[in-house]
Enzyme design. Structure first.
Site, short mmCIF file in Angstrom:
data_model
loop_
_atom_site.label_atom_id
_atom_site.label_comp_id
_atom_site.label_asym_id
_atom_site.label_seq_id
_atom_site.Cartn_x
_atom_site.Cartn_y
_atom_site.Cartn_z
N LYS A 1 0.86 -1.19 0.00
CA LYS A 1 0.00 0.00 0.00
C LYS A 1 0.89 1.23 0.00
O LYS A 1 2.07 1.20 0.39
CB LYS A 1 -0.94 0.02 1.21
N GLY B 1 7.39 1.57 4.88
CA GLY B 1 6.11 2.26 4.98
C GLY B 1 5.09 1.78 3.97
O GLY B 1 4.12 2.48 3.68
N ASP C 1 -2.75 -1.47 10.69
CA ASP C 1 -3.13 -1.35 9.28
C ASP C 1 -3.42 -2.70 8.62
O ASP C 1 -3.66 -2.76 7.42
CB ASP C 1 -2.07 -0.60 8.49
#
Length: 277
Positions: free
Chosen positions: A8, A102, A140
């Site tokens: 992502k 990230g 997440d």
């Protein structure tokens, strides 16, 4: 059975307040990107000598630390407690998503393990039930159960689908060989609420994002590691309409109207990937 966990990017990331439990509330938009790992699971024979209920083999990229703490193994252990008929397993994880970048690679692996076990062993869980399990693994992780553009609040676990479609945009991803520990990144943040929420900003044309869509980690991370900030500047020099760090870094991405020049030549020695969304 094999599944391919995706990555992502964060379209905007604002740290809005520090919570009483020490975590931070945030606002961000998660957008799926087709950089993939490969997760393969096979039942372990009853006579196979193993000290654990599942053994994990990781290839392509090295992961440090105890394999039993890997989110793939933790996902299995969590479900095994509620679904005791799950057999012992061999797990092969081929890592293609860069780590400490990230981009959610570890979180995606854990979520896709839940998806895989539910399908492979007919556990009968709904998408909402799987997302609830995933949220127990990490903030997440639940996003990867749904795998659709989503606005996230809280610590990243409160998700709302948004009708954002970047189809046709070229994306370039560059990850310098500079790890950015999440704890270090958060330690330098000064929480604040932006004037305009990122969920509203991303519904405007991408051409407007440069001055309005921000990642709060960039100031502190670029100060500590100027080389990371230089990658973002180089992406703009190459013609990116919008460029940003993803999550707390150290991967950066650029969105281009046309196919960008060779990333390998522009960023020697770094992980690079490009595609069309």
């Amino acid at each position: 059975m094999t599944k391919h966990p995706i990555a992502k990017i964060n379209l905007g990331l604002n740290i809005v307040e520090k919570r009483a439990d020490g975590y931070h509330n945030l606002e961000t938009v998660f957008y799926p990107v087709a950089i993939c790992d490969a997760l393969e699971v096979q039942p372990m024979s009853e006579d196979f000598p193993s000290a654990t209920d599942c053994d994990l083999k990781v290839t392509n990229l090295q992961i440090d630390g105890d394999e039993q703490r890997n989110l793939v193994v933790r996902a299995y252990t969590m479900l095994k407690a509620d679904f005791p008929t799950l057999p012992r397993l061999h797990i092969h994880l081929w890592k293609g998503i860069p780590m400490q970048a990230g981009m959610g690679g570890g979180s995606s692996d854990g979520a896709y393990m839940i998806l895989l076990l539910n399908e492979m062993f007919a556990l009968g869980m709904t998408q909402q039930q799987m997302a609830a399990y995933a949220a127990r693994l990490g903030a997440d992780c639940a996003f990867f159960i749904y795998g659709q553009p989503s606005y996230a609040e809280g610590i990243g676990e409160r998700l709302r689908p948004i009708s954002l479609d970047l189809t046709g945009w070229h994306i370039a991803v560059v990850r310098p060989d500079i790890p950015v520990p999440t704890r270090e990144a958060f330690s330098l943040i000064h929480p604040h609420r932006p004037a305009v929420c990122c969920a509203e900003v991303v519904m405007q044309p991408v051409e407007t994002w440069r001055d309005t869509l921000t990642n709060d980690f960039e100031d502190s991370v670029f100060a500590l590691h100027p080389e990371i900030g230089q990658v973002k500047a180089r992406l703009y020099e190459m013609g990116a309409t919008y460029a940003s760090m993803s999550g707390s870094g150290s991967a950066l991405y650029g969105l281009f109207r046309e196919q960008p020049p060779s990333l390998e030549a522009a960023f020697p020695g770094m992980f690079t990937w490009q595609s069309v969304l």
